[in-house]
Write a protein that holds these residues in place. Sequence first.
Motif, PDB file in Angstrom:
ATOM      1  N   MET A 198     -24.311  25.807 -71.105  1.00 19.15           N
ATOM      2  CA  MET A 198     -24.148  26.830 -72.141  1.00 19.15           C
ATOM      3  C   MET A 198     -22.665  27.029 -72.435  1.00 19.15           C
ATOM      4  SD  MET A 198     -26.851  29.945 -71.375  1.00 19.15           S
ATOM      5  CE  MET A 198     -25.486  30.976 -71.006  1.00 19.15           C
ATOM      6  N   LEU A 199     -22.390  27.319 -73.695  1.00 24.01           N
ATOM      7  CA  LEU A 199     -21.049  27.723 -74.098  1.00 24.01           C
ATOM      8  C   LEU A 199     -21.217  28.821 -75.132  1.00 24.01           C
ATOM      9  CD1 LEU A 199     -17.987  27.264 -73.891  1.00 24.01           C
ATOM     10  CD2 LEU A 199     -18.209  25.622 -75.761  1.00 24.01           C
ATOM     11  N   GLY A 200     -20.592  29.949 -74.876  1.00 24.90           N
ATOM     12  CA  GLY A 200     -20.727  31.073 -75.788  1.00 24.90           C
ATOM     13  C   GLY A 200     -19.421  31.818 -75.943  1.00 24.90           C
ATOM     14  N   PRO A 201     -19.489  32.989 -76.562  1.00 23.16           N
ATOM     15  CA  PRO A 201     -18.274  33.728 -76.880  1.00 23.16           C
ATOM     16  C   PRO A 201     -17.465  34.147 -75.661  1.00 23.16           C
ATOM     17  CG  PRO A 201     -20.233  35.009 -77.424  1.00 23.16           C
ATOM     18  CD  PRO A 201     -20.698  33.645 -77.063  1.00 23.16           C
ATOM     19  N   ALA A 205     -15.642  31.069 -74.302  1.00 19.54           N
ATOM     20  CA  ALA A 205     -14.606  30.661 -75.256  1.00 19.54           C
ATOM     21  C   ALA A 205     -13.429  31.633 -75.204  1.00 19.54           C
ATOM     22  CB  ALA A 205     -15.184  30.588 -76.673  1.00 19.54           C
ATOM     23  N   ASP A 206     -13.707  32.929 -75.146  1.00 20.65           N
ATOM     24  CA  ASP A 206     -12.626  33.911 -75.057  1.00 20.65           C
ATOM     25  C   ASP A 206     -11.851  33.758 -73.751  1.00 20.65           C
ATOM     26  OD1 ASP A 206     -13.355  34.892 -77.536  1.00 20.65           O
ATOM     27  OD2 ASP A 206     -14.305  36.719 -76.752  1.00 20.65           O
ATOM     28  N   LEU A 207     -12.546  33.424 -72.662  1.00 19.80           N
ATOM     29  CA  LEU A 207     -11.868  33.191 -71.390  1.00 19.80           C
ATOM     30  C   LEU A 207     -10.947  31.978 -71.491  1.00 19.80           C
ATOM     31  CD1 LEU A 207     -11.474  34.016 -68.434  1.00 19.80           C
ATOM     32  CD2 LEU A 207     -13.458  32.575 -67.868  1.00 19.80           C
ATOM     33  N   LEU A 208     -11.430  30.897 -72.096  1.00 19.80           N
ATOM     34  CA  LEU A 208     -10.573  29.725 -72.294  1.00 19.80           C
ATOM     35  C   LEU A 208      -9.350  30.088 -73.135  1.00 19.80           C
ATOM     36  CD1 LEU A 208     -13.204  26.894 -72.937  1.00 19.80           C
ATOM     37  CD2 LEU A 208     -11.815  27.241 -70.876  1.00 19.80           C
ATOM     38  N   ALA A 215      -6.321  36.314 -67.693  1.00 17.13           N
ATOM     39  CA  ALA A 215      -7.311  36.190 -68.764  1.00 17.13           C
ATOM     40  C   ALA A 215      -8.520  37.071 -68.474  1.00 17.13           C
ATOM     41  CB  ALA A 215      -7.729  34.726 -68.926  1.00 17.13           C
ATOM     42  N   GLY A 216      -8.969  37.071 -67.214  1.00 12.61           N
ATOM     43  CA  GLY A 216     -10.079  37.926 -66.826  1.00 12.61           C
ATOM     44  C   GLY A 216      -9.760  39.400 -66.992  1.00 12.61           C
ATOM     45  N   ARG A 217      -8.556  39.807 -66.587  1.00  9.29           N
ATOM     46  CA  ARG A 217      -8.158  41.214 -66.738  1.00  9.29           C
ATOM     47  C   ARG A 217      -8.171  41.640 -68.197  1.00  9.29           C
ATOM     48  NH1 ARG A 217      -4.496  40.013 -62.681  1.00  9.29           N
ATOM     49  NH2 ARG A 217      -2.828  39.609 -64.198  1.00  9.29           N
ATOM     50  N   GLU A 218      -7.677  40.776 -69.071  1.00  7.59           N
ATOM     51  CA  GLU A 218      -7.704  41.096 -70.506  1.00  7.59           C
ATOM     52  C   GLU A 218      -9.120  41.370 -71.005  1.00  7.59           C
ATOM     53  OE1 GLU A 218      -3.890  38.667 -72.315  1.00  7.59           O
ATOM     54  OE2 GLU A 218      -5.891  37.960 -72.772  1.00  7.59           O
ATOM     55  N   TYR A 242     -11.687  38.807 -61.189  1.00  8.67           N
ATOM     56  CA  TYR A 242     -11.219  37.444 -60.953  1.00  8.67           C
ATOM     57  C   TYR A 242     -12.382  36.569 -60.504  1.00  8.67           C
ATOM     58  CZ  TYR A 242      -8.867  33.411 -59.018  1.00  8.67           C
ATOM     59  OH  TYR A 242      -8.479  32.123 -58.734  1.00  8.67           O
ATOM     60  N   LYS A 243     -13.237  37.110 -59.633  1.00 10.41           N
ATOM     61  CA  LYS A 243     -14.382  36.326 -59.138  1.00 10.41           C
ATOM     62  C   LYS A 243     -15.282  35.881 -60.295  1.00 10.41           C
ATOM     63  CE  LYS A 243     -18.265  36.546 -55.871  1.00 10.41           C
ATOM     64  NZ  LYS A 243     -18.569  35.171 -56.073  1.00 10.41           N
ATOM     65  N   ARG A 244     -15.559  36.792 -61.205  1.00 11.41           N
ATOM     66  CA  ARG A 244     -16.404  36.449 -62.358  1.00 11.41           C
ATOM     67  C   ARG A 244     -15.718  35.404 -63.234  1.00 11.41           C
ATOM     68  NH1 ARG A 244     -20.862  35.032 -64.566  1.00 11.41           N
ATOM     69  NH2 ARG A 244     -21.204  35.788 -66.661  1.00 11.41           N
ATOM     70  N   ALA A 245     -14.435  35.603 -63.502  1.00 12.48           N
ATOM     71  CA  ALA A 245     -13.692  34.644 -64.330  1.00 12.48           C
ATOM     72  C   ALA A 245     -13.676  33.276 -63.666  1.00 12.48           C
ATOM     73  CB  ALA A 245     -12.268  35.151 -64.572  1.00 12.48           C
ATOM     74  N   TRP A 246     -13.403  33.243 -62.359  1.00 10.43           N
ATOM     75  CA  TRP A 246     -13.351  31.962 -61.653  1.00 10.43           C
ATOM     76  C   TRP A 246     -14.737  31.306 -61.628  1.00 10.43           C
ATOM     77  CZ3 TRP A 246     -10.630  28.075 -61.015  1.00 10.43           C
ATOM     78  CH2 TRP A 246     -10.903  27.118 -60.050  1.00 10.43           C
ATOM     79  N   THR A 247     -15.798  32.084 -61.473  1.00  9.62           N
ATOM     80  CA  THR A 247     -17.161  31.532 -61.499  1.00  9.62           C
ATOM     81  C   THR A 247     -17.449  30.883 -62.852  1.00  9.62           C
ATOM     82  OG1 THR A 247     -17.954  33.126 -59.869  1.00  9.62           O
ATOM     83  CG2 THR A 247     -19.619  32.099 -61.280  1.00  9.62           C
ATOM     84  N   LEU A 248     -17.048  31.540 -63.944  1.00 11.69           N
ATOM     85  CA  LEU A 248     -17.251  30.955 -65.273  1.00 11.69           C
ATOM     86  C   LEU A 248     -16.452  29.663 -65.438  1.00 11.69           C
ATOM     87  CD1 LEU A 248     -17.246  34.154 -67.521  1.00 11.69           C
ATOM     88  CD2 LEU A 248     -19.203  32.717 -66.916  1.00 11.69           C
ATOM     89  N   VAL A 249     -15.221  29.657 -64.932  1.00 13.67           N
ATOM     90  CA  VAL A 249     -14.402  28.442 -65.006  1.00 13.67           C
ATOM     91  C   VAL A 249     -15.065  27.325 -64.205  1.00 13.67           C
ATOM     92  CG1 VAL A 249     -12.210  27.405 -64.267  1.00 13.67           C
ATOM     93  CG2 VAL A 249     -12.219  29.584 -65.503  1.00 13.67           C
ATOM     94  N   GLU A 250     -15.523  27.618 -63.003  1.00 17.14           N
ATOM     95  CA  GLU A 250     -16.200  26.603 -62.186  1.00 17.14           C
ATOM     96  C   GLU A 250     -17.434  26.056 -62.899  1.00 17.14           C
ATOM     97  OE1 GLU A 250     -16.806  28.829 -58.524  1.00 17.14           O
ATOM     98  OE2 GLU A 250     -15.425  27.455 -57.512  1.00 17.14           O
ATOM     99  N   THR A 251     -18.197  26.955 -63.534  1.00 18.30           N
ATOM    100  CA  THR A 251     -19.397  26.541 -64.265  1.00 18.30           C
ATOM    101  C   THR A 251     -19.031  25.612 -65.417  1.00 18.30           C
ATOM    102  OG1 THR A 251     -20.553  28.574 -63.676  1.00 18.30           O
ATOM    103  CG2 THR A 251     -21.376  27.369 -65.591  1.00 18.30           C
ATOM    104  N   MET A 252     -18.008  25.988 -66.198  1.00 18.18           N
ATOM    105  CA  MET A 252     -17.588  25.129 -67.309  1.00 18.18           C
ATOM    106  C   MET A 252     -17.062  23.795 -66.800  1.00 18.18           C
ATOM    107  SD  MET A 252     -15.836  27.685 -70.101  1.00 18.18           S
ATOM    108  CE  MET A 252     -14.843  28.660 -68.985  1.00 18.18           C
ATOM    109  N   ASN A 253     -16.275  23.826 -65.735  1.00 24.86           N
ATOM    110  CA  ASN A 253     -15.731  22.579 -65.179  1.00 24.86           C
ATOM    111  C   ASN A 253     -16.843  21.647 -64.714  1.00 24.86           C
ATOM    112  OD1 ASN A 253     -13.076  23.228 -65.696  1.00 24.86           O
ATOM    113  ND2 ASN A 253     -12.595  23.802 -63.585  1.00 24.86           N
TER     114      ASN A 253
END
Length: 123
Positions: free
Chosen positions: A21-24, A27-30, A42-45, A50-61
Amino acid sequence: MTRDATDTRLRLRLLFPGGGMLGPGKADLLDGIARTGSISAAGREMRMSYKRAWTLVETMNATFRAPLVERSRGGTKGGGAELTELGQEVLDRYRRLEDIACREGAAEIAALSDLLGDMSEEK
């Protein structure tokens, strides 16, 4: 280009065969990582841990054929993160799809919006 919560444009959620999946949000995190050079910033913004942001990055990677984000650790500059060439391409293509869908689908989007119920009284 990061979009704020007041943006009323169409936001796409792409569901790929096999479960990717790729969604808003992703994309906003990227976008945020590209701009700040940091997953945590990026997560703070986005008011995301951080855990959630890193989990999303790991999923996309893991979803794409190669990583979208590369992370560097510590050192004198304190580490950071950046989009790979593929990460920038994925983000650019996603944003172009959003623009195309909004532009080319404007009449259908308006018609669907007119069919929505009145949610002002939380039915």
